[in-house]
Structure formats: C-alpha cells, structure tokens
Motif scaffolding. Structure first.
Motif, mmCIF file in Angstrom:
data_model
loop_
_atom_site.group_PDB
_atom_site.id
_atom_site.type_symbol
_atom_site.label_atom_id
_atom_site.label_comp_id
_atom_site.label_asym_id
_atom_site.label_seq_id
_atom_site.Cartn_x
_atom_site.Cartn_y
_atom_site.Cartn_z
ATOM 1 N N ILE A 14 0.850 -1.192 0.000
ATOM 2 C CA ILE A 14 0.000 0.000 0.000
ATOM 3 C C ILE A 14 0.881 1.235 0.000
ATOM 4 O O ILE A 14 1.800 1.355 0.815
ATOM 5 C CB ILE A 14 -0.952 0.001 1.207
ATOM 6 N N LEU A 15 0.630 2.122 -0.953
ATOM 7 C CA LEU A 15 1.299 3.420 -1.036
ATOM 8 C C LEU A 15 0.314 4.477 -0.578
ATOM 9 O O LEU A 15 -0.654 4.777 -1.276
ATOM 10 C CB LEU A 15 1.763 3.685 -2.467
ATOM 11 N N GLY A 16 0.542 5.013 0.611
ATOM 12 C CA GLY A 16 -0.378 5.989 1.182
ATOM 13 C C GLY A 16 0.226 7.375 1.257
ATOM 14 O O GLY A 16 1.445 7.549 1.271
ATOM 15 N N GLY A 17 -0.649 8.352 1.317
ATOM 16 C CA GLY A 17 -0.233 9.741 1.466
ATOM 17 C C GLY A 17 -1.439 10.647 1.384
ATOM 18 O O GLY A 17 -2.524 10.221 0.995
ATOM 19 N N LYS A 18 -1.253 11.885 1.753
ATOM 20 C CA LYS A 18 -2.341 12.846 1.669
ATOM 21 C C LYS A 18 -2.628 13.183 0.211
ATOM 22 O O LYS A 18 -1.790 12.963 -0.664
ATOM 23 C CB LYS A 18 -1.980 14.113 2.452
ATOM 24 N N PRO A 19 -3.813 13.716 -0.076
ATOM 25 C CA PRO A 19 -4.135 14.092 -1.455
ATOM 26 C C PRO A 19 -3.123 15.096 -2.010
ATOM 27 O O PRO A 19 -2.623 15.960 -1.294
ATOM 28 C CB PRO A 19 -5.536 14.717 -1.332
ATOM 29 N N VAL A 21 -0.081 14.818 -2.902
ATOM 30 C CA VAL A 21 1.296 14.783 -2.416
ATOM 31 C C VAL A 21 2.248 14.221 -3.466
ATOM 32 O O VAL A 21 3.467 14.385 -3.358
ATOM 33 C CB VAL A 21 1.379 13.964 -1.106
ATOM 34 N N GLY A 22 1.723 13.550 -4.486
ATOM 35 C CA GLY A 22 2.575 13.010 -5.543
ATOM 36 C C GLY A 22 2.617 11.496 -5.587
ATOM 37 O O GLY A 22 3.542 10.921 -6.168
ATOM 38 N N LYS A 23 1.596 10.843 -5.015
ATOM 39 C CA LYS A 23 1.567 9.376 -4.984
ATOM 40 C C LYS A 23 1.462 8.788 -6.394
ATOM 41 O O LYS A 23 2.142 7.801 -6.713
ATOM 42 C CB LYS A 23 0.382 8.885 -4.133
ATOM 43 N N VAL A 115 0.979 -4.759 -10.595
ATOM 44 C CA VAL A 115 -0.371 -4.230 -10.810
ATOM 45 C C VAL A 115 -0.536 -3.033 -9.892
ATOM 46 O O VAL A 115 -0.361 -3.154 -8.669
ATOM 47 C CB VAL A 115 -1.457 -5.278 -10.503
ATOM 48 N N VAL A 116 -0.830 -1.878 -10.459
ATOM 49 C CA VAL A 116 -1.057 -0.658 -9.665
ATOM 50 C C VAL A 116 -2.546 -0.349 -9.673
ATOM 51 O O VAL A 116 -3.163 -0.257 -10.738
ATOM 52 C CB VAL A 116 -0.271 0.539 -10.230
ATOM 53 N N ILE A 117 -3.127 -0.186 -8.483
ATOM 54 C CA ILE A 117 -4.527 0.216 -8.336
ATOM 55 C C ILE A 117 -4.533 1.638 -7.781
ATOM 56 O O ILE A 117 -4.244 1.862 -6.608
ATOM 57 C CB ILE A 117 -5.299 -0.732 -7.396
ATOM 58 N N ASP A 118 -4.838 2.598 -8.627
ATOM 59 C CA ASP A 118 -4.758 4.011 -8.274
ATOM 60 C C ASP A 118 -6.121 4.683 -8.518
ATOM 61 O O ASP A 118 -6.412 5.106 -9.626
ATOM 62 C CB ASP A 118 -3.664 4.679 -9.123
ATOM 63 N N ASP A 156 -3.473 4.682 -1.770
ATOM 64 C CA ASP A 156 -4.518 4.963 -0.783
ATOM 65 C C ASP A 156 -4.252 6.328 -0.145
ATOM 66 O O ASP A 156 -3.217 6.962 -0.385
ATOM 67 C CB ASP A 156 -4.530 3.861 0.269
ATOM 68 N N HIS A 157 -5.199 6.773 0.669
ATOM 69 C CA HIS A 157 -5.110 8.091 1.294
ATOM 70 C C HIS A 157 -4.799 7.980 2.784
ATOM 71 O O HIS A 157 -5.231 7.042 3.452
ATOM 72 C CB HIS A 157 -6.425 8.866 1.107
#
Length: 227
Positions: A14-19, A21-23, A115-118, A156-157
């Motif tokens: 899971i790659l998380g971060g605030k909206p 931010v550059g995810k 597989v990236v789910i964005d 994710d956020h």
C-alpha cells in the motif's frame, strides 16, 4: 523476490499519502521502471508486464504524465493501462466477488509483475472502515500476487497526521486491516510549502527505511537525496 530491491517485495503493498502529495507520480515511475527493466529510487529493476489502473485520471492526463516521465511507445508495449471507463467495463467494482475474480484472472493470463490500483477508493466503493469488507477485498489479491511473484501496489489516502510521527501502517484512512493485510507499506509524507518529501517504508520482509525524496519538475519523477 523483489520488484524494487530492498524496497518493494512481491505481494500486496500500500502506497499511502495525503491528497496531491505526488503518490500517482511515484506509482507511475515505478510502473515505467518495471515495464522497461529500468531504474527507480536508485535501484535497478528487473523487467516484466505491468497493469496500471489509473482510476482518477482521464486518458489525456495520463498521457501527459507519461510523456513528462519519458515513456515511449516501445516502453508502453509491456504495460496495460485502464482508466475508469475501461475498468468498469472489463473488471468492475472490487468489492464484488466477480470484480476481484476478473482482475485475478487477468493477472494469471498476463503474468503481470506489477499491478497498480490508483486508487483504492475508486476501485472499491464500500465502507473502508469495515475490517471484514477490506479483508475480503485485499486478501485474494495478496494471495494471487504471492502465487504469481507479482506486486499489487494499492494507492490509498492518509488521515491527518504530524510529519514527525509518520507511521505508514496506522496513518492510512479507514480500517487498519488494510495495512494489516499488506506485506509492505509505503508512506509518502510531504510538508506543506516544501518541495521535498519522506518515503517511509515498512514491511514484513523489508528493513524499515526513511528516504528523503525530491520531485524533479523536469522529469516528473521522485529522486532520492539520501536517508
């Protein structure tokens, strides 16, 4: 087995971060490195097929970002892309058994390495605070990824948190079962008004790391400046 040595192991991450931010920029550059057997975050990456579910982008925005990062037609040959319309037609809501099954079937057919789910909130329309629901969605994807030596990277956020107290496990919004199911968690933390960011990496088979990143406006890619 690693998609990115010492940073991104096979399985569910899971790659998380605030909206904002550059995810998505980070996920896209990882996808390019895997599709081409290139480099990212100062690591050489073995090549393999990629599926990128760009569920928050229009085709034009996705194309603009790929051009900025230097994708070519040949590089995109080992990468499949879906925006929301394609996703709804070909796979569907991952909260249903049918949607998850169709995605897993495609993973087996194409033997994806990544597989990236964005993003998760666009792929799953249920209650992300429901631990049982999140486990039902993510556990089959994790099992399929491990069986195929593939990485499923879910964007994710984060909920609100202080920069000094970063924790990519508990900072994700919704139920902690999301990151509890994951094999690895990336947290991208950016201070307001500053160009740099911290990538905090935690995982079962990953040594904890905090990398200092800089987003290069010319290439649209995150570059490592040190730890």
């Amino acid at each position: 087995v690693w998609a990115i040595p010492q940073l991104l192991p096979v399985g569910l991450s899971i790659l998380g971060g605030k909206p904002k931010v550059g995810k998505s920029w980070l996920a896209l550059q990882v996808a390019q490195a895997v599709a081409t057997g290139g480099r990212t975050l100062e690591q050489k990456v073995d090549p393999g097929p990629v599926l990128y579910l760009a569920l928050e982008d229009t085709p034009r925005r996705l194309q603009d970002r790929m051009r900025k990062q230097g994708w070519t037609a040949n590089q995109a040959g080992d990468a499949d892309f879906m925006t929301m319309g394609d996703f709804q037609e070909q796979i569907g809501h991952l909260g249903t058994p049918e949607g998850a099954a169709r995605l897993i079937e495609q993973m087996h057919a194409r033997q994806y390495r990544l597989v990236v789910i964005d993003t998760l909130s666009r792929a799953f329309r249920g209650d992300q605070n429901d631990a049982d629901a999140m486990t039902r969605v993510l556990s089959p994807l994790q099992a399929a990824a491990l069986a195929l030596n593939c990485v499923v990277l879910v964007v994710d956020h984060h909920r609100k948190s202080k920069m000094g107290d970063s924790d990519p496990i508990i900072d994700n919004s919704g139920s902690v079962s999301k990151t509890g199911t994951a094999d690895c968690a990336w947290g991208l933390y950016k201070e307001q008004g500053k160009s740099g960011a911290i990538l905090h990496v935690l995982g079962r088979d990953v040594d904890e790391k905090r990398l200092k990143l800089f987003h290069d406006p010319l290439t649209g890619c995150w570059q490592v400046e040190g730890d």
